[in-house]
Motif scaffolding. Sequence first.
Motif, PDB file in Angstrom:
ATOM      1  N   ILE A 167       3.713  -6.915  -0.772  1.00 19.59           N
ATOM      2  CA  ILE A 167       2.319  -6.752  -0.362  1.00 19.59           C
ATOM      3  C   ILE A 167       1.966  -5.267  -0.408  1.00 19.59           C
ATOM      4  O   ILE A 167       2.634  -4.438   0.212  1.00 19.59           O
ATOM      5  N   GLN A 168       0.934  -4.945  -1.141  1.00 16.59           N
ATOM      6  CA  GLN A 168       0.514  -3.557  -1.243  1.00 16.59           C
ATOM      7  C   GLN A 168      -0.344  -3.200  -0.033  1.00 16.59           C
ATOM      8  O   GLN A 168      -1.289  -3.917   0.314  1.00 16.59           O
ATOM      9  N   LEU A 169      -0.004  -2.084   0.612  1.00 17.17           N
ATOM     10  CA  LEU A 169      -0.733  -1.633   1.802  1.00 17.17           C
ATOM     11  C   LEU A 169      -1.472  -0.345   1.472  1.00 17.17           C
ATOM     12  O   LEU A 169      -0.881   0.618   0.968  1.00 17.17           O
ATOM     13  N   THR A 170      -2.775  -0.324   1.751  1.00 16.50           N
ATOM     14  CA  THR A 170      -3.599   0.848   1.450  1.00 16.50           C
ATOM     15  C   THR A 170      -4.367   1.253   2.701  1.00 16.50           C
ATOM     16  O   THR A 170      -5.101   0.444   3.271  1.00 16.50           O
ATOM     17  N   ALA A 171      -4.184   2.498   3.143  1.00 19.08           N
ATOM     18  CA  ALA A 171      -4.847   2.997   4.352  1.00 19.08           C
ATOM     19  C   ALA A 171      -5.917   4.009   3.957  1.00 19.08           C
ATOM     20  O   ALA A 171      -5.624   5.025   3.314  1.00 19.08           O
ATOM     21  N   LEU A 172      -7.170   3.733   4.331  1.00 20.86           N
ATOM     22  CA  LEU A 172      -8.286   4.590   3.941  1.00 20.86           C
ATOM     23  C   LEU A 172      -9.082   5.034   5.167  1.00 20.86           C
ATOM     24  O   LEU A 172      -9.377   4.231   6.053  1.00 20.86           O
ATOM     25  N   LEU A 173      -9.419   6.318   5.187  1.00 16.89           N
ATOM     26  CA  LEU A 173     -10.326   6.835   6.203  1.00 16.89           C
ATOM     27  C   LEU A 173     -11.758   6.611   5.743  1.00 16.89           C
ATOM     28  O   LEU A 173     -12.062   6.721   4.550  1.00 16.89           O
ATOM     29  N   GLY A 174     -12.622   6.289   6.682  1.00 10.91           N
ATOM     30  CA  GLY A 174     -14.023   6.124   6.295  1.00 10.91           C
ATOM     31  C   GLY A 174     -14.835   5.478   7.394  1.00 10.91           C
ATOM     32  O   GLY A 174     -14.295   4.837   8.303  1.00 10.91           O
TER      33      GLY A 174
END
Length: 645
Positions: free
Chosen positions: A337-344
């Motif tokens: 599972i690809q995990l992507t953490a984004l600020l916004g």
Amino acid sequence: MPKKELSTHLKQLILITADLIWLPLALWLAIALRWGDLPYTTELKDLLVYAFSASLSIIVFLRLGLYRAVVRFMGTEAIIAVVKGISISALIVGTMVFFTRAENIPRSIPFIYWGIALFFVGGSRFAIWLYYQSILKKDNEKVAIYGAGDAGRQSLNALRQSGEYEAMAFIDDDREIKGRVINGVQVYRPHHLDSLIEKKGISQVLLAMPSVSAHQKRNIIAKLEVLPVHVKTIPVLADIVSGKAKIEELREVDIEDLLGRDAVAPDHQLFEQCIKNKVVMVTGAGGSIGSELCRQIIKHQPRQLILLEISEYALYSIEQELKKALSKLKLSADVDIQLTALLGSVQDKKRLQSIFTVYGVQTIYHAAAYKHVPIVEENIVEGIRNNIFGTLRAAEAALAAEVETFVLISTDKAVRPTNVMGTTKRFAEQVLQALAVESEKTRFCMVRFGNVLGSSGSVVPLFNRQIKQGGPVTVTHVNIIRYFMTIPEAAQLVLQAGSLGASNERGGDVFVLDMGEPVKIADLAKKMIHLSGYEVKDDNNPQGDIEITYTGLRPGEKLYEELLIGDNVADTQHPRIMRAEEKFMAMPVLEEKLRLLDEACNDFNVCWVREILLDSETGYVPDKEQSVDLLWCELNKKNGNLLNN
């Protein structure tokens, strides 16, 4: 001043010195018993037997770890090591006698020596153990273990190892084991507990029933609540098996045990419909609900999970936690599972649309919102910007990127709201309801539920802190009631409700979760005080320990919360999820309200903002003592233009 502990090396040296005395003395006494006279010898052969057998025995004892064991916590392994060491020592004596041909030492001596040496070496250690136990028991807390099954027995062993508690009794409902003695502790029936508390000085009851149902545990806790003891519990079996907790880690009684319901098995088909092999995004991923949604989502194997969070620390924390969980999941289930953490911020429509498009987001769980009633009440403009316009921007971006499913996390405070926070959430619901009418590809729905146990700002951790500090416990009103649900249960139902919304071609569903029976907050406070081993201090009991004080309802706070605006509600395929049919503003009316609201917020005109909210079809009826935006008040003071509001 506390007594200074001897160093480990010094303790070992003392034990070795003692054994160097005990072993020759045991041999001397063995010879005396054999001959029936006190032996005296100066022959070199005899002295060699004494010296070498003792020295070699000490070396054997060292190899067996007899001097590494902590005597005060001596257990079965240490006893076996002592017996083994003395047995080898007896063999050494026999061998020395054979090879030195010492005439004054009979060949039968090793057998007599074995018993005497065991008495001296083992007995000295047992005496030390008894001495320490007598000291420890003076200060140990006397406890009863509720549950004489495997968990209770393991708890007993763990408590004995800790040296902080002394188990005085087992309590169990099973009539067949009544009166039995398990590891030195007798089993009693529950109705004996009251007398045992006084007779044996029991101050705590430890619940060792990790596998019983929530209903059974609630009944047991209800019986214990009236007793003058502190009730604690061992971790649940799943946490022990998974390694998250140890059986000796005693905890306060989970408030879920007081308020929760027996869990309804989730519908895995509903979970997978919007998650499995899809690109899923959670806004507000670092919050109480958002983070739990993420934990639940990765269990159902999305292709990619995208975390959106405005707080850098919250994003970092949940990302690190999920990375660890994914590592374990990959080892056990071989998933990637690809995990992507984004600020916004959800108010940044352009960034949101870019994220949705670039990553091909298919399902969105929109949990980003300001939820604390008093804080939003004093920061009205920011509350509206985030809760209403943040939802609008996210929904518009989802439409533009042709996201399949958009789920709004709403609240029971949106029903006939008396505060700005609830009004903003009802307005946000209406935004999605109106957009759902015009949307062909994106299915919008919203899930409405009550208070969540353990979430930030929850009353339960507040009460726990106040009880630990000795009180008082603060309750806003004697008659205030609330619905409660655990965070994992709420997250599971949200995910399943999202799938129900996705299956509706029209969309715009308002799903309401079955929150069970409402709880009177004053009663909850009393239960928590009693289960902590204290008495409530009031007019009827002035000698009590902890007082409950009533501070008055806060601005915008209701005595009770509702989940439905009208009576038009239908069942769904899930027993805990209902579908509500509720009116909403038509798109032209909504667009005009949003335009005016945006203009009022840009002008920072709080009076106008409130007028628009009152004129909208949200059911907003503010309290007479409604507070207003703090910054707006200060600006008006400085301008000399105080408003009588």
